[in-house]
Scaffold this active site. Structure first.
Site, PDB file in Angstrom:
ATOM      1  CG  HIS A   1      36.556  45.058  37.050  1.00  0.00           C
ATOM      2  ND1 HIS A   1      37.447  44.414  37.867  1.00  0.00           N
ATOM      3  CD2 HIS A   1      36.940  44.762  35.784  1.00  0.00           C
ATOM      4  CE1 HIS A   1      38.341  43.774  37.137  1.00  0.00           C
ATOM      5  NE2 HIS A   1      38.048  43.968  35.864  1.00  0.00           N
TER       6      HIS A   1
ATOM      7  CG  ASP B   1      37.588  44.155  41.222  1.00  0.00           C
ATOM      8  OD1 ASP B   1      36.438  44.306  40.750  1.00  0.00           O
ATOM      9  OD2 ASP B   1      38.594  43.957  40.516  1.00  0.00           O
TER      10      ASP B   1
ATOM     11  N   GLY C   1      39.962  40.507  29.612  1.00  0.00           N
ATOM     12  CA  GLY C   1      39.239  39.233  29.590  1.00  0.00           C
ATOM     13  C   GLY C   1      39.747  38.275  30.634  1.00  0.00           C
ATOM     14  CG  ASN C   2      43.868  36.772  31.742  1.00  0.00           C
ATOM     15  OD1 ASN C   2      44.756  36.992  30.936  1.00  0.00           O
ATOM     16  ND2 ASN C   2      43.561  35.542  32.135  1.00  0.00           N
ATOM     17  CB  SER C   3      39.228  41.012  34.872  1.00  0.00           C
ATOM     18  OG  SER C   3      40.251  41.975  34.900  1.00  0.00           O
TER      19      SER C   3
ATOM     20  N   GLY D   1      34.721  57.663  59.432  1.00  0.00           N
ATOM     21  CA  GLY D   1      34.625  59.014  58.897  1.00  0.00           C
ATOM     22  C   GLY D   1      35.867  59.847  59.101  1.00  0.00           C
TER      23      GLY D   1
END
Length: 307
Positions: A55, A85, A159-161, A213
């Site tokens: 992200h 992620d 900002g740590n991500s 599905g």
């Protein structure tokens, strides 16, 4: 051991991690059609791959990375996987030494962990805490669930991500990814599954997954069946997509899945965990409880296509 000695030992551990890991952690400046943003990344390989959160670089092809020693380099987004992620970047120039990868599977609740990154634009920030919980699940905007998420009380801020969650030996055991509330931080684990994802992203720029599905929820099994299959619960099918591999195989709403490809399943995340690359286009056996009887269904998962 008196309080001063205990505090000194704790401080020494955190300082040691900071000295070992911070040189390998970069501040990222990201520009995309969504505007400018920031985050953190860490050096993954000596060949110039970096690791961050998907992200953080969503919608971007490049970013600018800055390290504590003054090194600045443009990085290209080599591959990203919104479903976990995670993303890998490739530096256009030399970068510091890579951080050592650990194994989140060895973590214990109460263990010291250190979060390193660049929150709020502050380069080289370090916060320490403990592992508060293990095995959390984190839904992603892409509609998938990340398993085995690490919960820590090490303070995390915007900002740590993409930054490093390290153990007391300075090994990366997680990638900081979210703030779940005051005093709560989450990190995607670095484990055997993560390493496969990173290898795939570095090799091909993407991660291939299989798809059945179906949608479902945990459901208690009848007492005689519990003893027979060794599980108290199964996965009750609530919906079957049309068209889908599950529909083609004849799976029905109300079926209770108890086993898939030789593995007992009780949740959608358990099914998700089995839907890896080698399951694509391979016929696998599924056992379901249907109208009072165990029925074998043969299904051929297809590749999951994400947008």
């Amino acid at each position: 051991m008196d309080d001063d000695a205990a505090l000194d030992a704790y401080s020494q551990a955190v300082v040691g991690v900071a000295q070992r890991v911070l040189p390998s952690v970069a501040s990222l400046l990201v520009r995309s059609v969504r505007g400018a943003g920031s985050g953190s990344a860490s050096v993954l390989t000596e060949s110039g791959f970096l690791l961050t959160s998907a992200h953080v670089v969503a919608g971007a092809d490049t970013a600018d990375a800055a390290f504590a020693d003054g090194t600045e380099v443009t990085v290209d987004v080599a591959g990203r996987d919104p479903l976990s992620d995670l993303a890998v970047l490739r530096a256009r120039g030399p970068v510091p030494a890579p951080v050592e990868l650990g194994d989140a599977a060895a973590l214990r609740v109460g263990q010291l962990v250190v979060a390193l990154g660049n929150p709020l634009g502050l380069a080289g920030s370090v916060t320490a805490g403990i592992v508060s919980a293990l095995g959390r699940s984190l839904p992603t905007p892409a509609g998938r669930v990340i398993d085995e998420v690490i919960q820590t009380d090490a303070a995390l801020n915007p900002g740590n991500s993409g930054g490093v969650l390290a153990d007391s030996a300075g090994r990366a055991v997680g990638v900081n990814t979210a703030v779940a509330g005051i005093g709560v931080g989450l990190a995607v684990p670095v484990n055997a599954t993560t390493r496969k994802i990173l290898d795939s992203l570095m090799r091909t720029g993407r991660v291939r997954r299989a798809w059945l599905g179906i949608a479902g929820a945990e459901f208690p099994l009848p007492e005689p069946l519990r003893a027979r299959i060794g599980s108290r619960k199964g996965l009750r099918v609530a919906a079957v997509s049309e068209p889908s591999p599950a529909a083609t195989a004849g799976l029905r709403v109300g079926d209770i899945i108890v086993e898939l490809d030789g593995t007992t399943v009780v949740s959608t995340t358990a099914v998700q965990r089995l839907m890896v690359e080698d399951a694509i286009d391979r016929e696998i056996e599924m056992t379901v409880w249907r109208q009072g009887a165990l029925v074998d269904v043969f299904v051929t998962p297809k590749e999951l296509v994400t947008r």
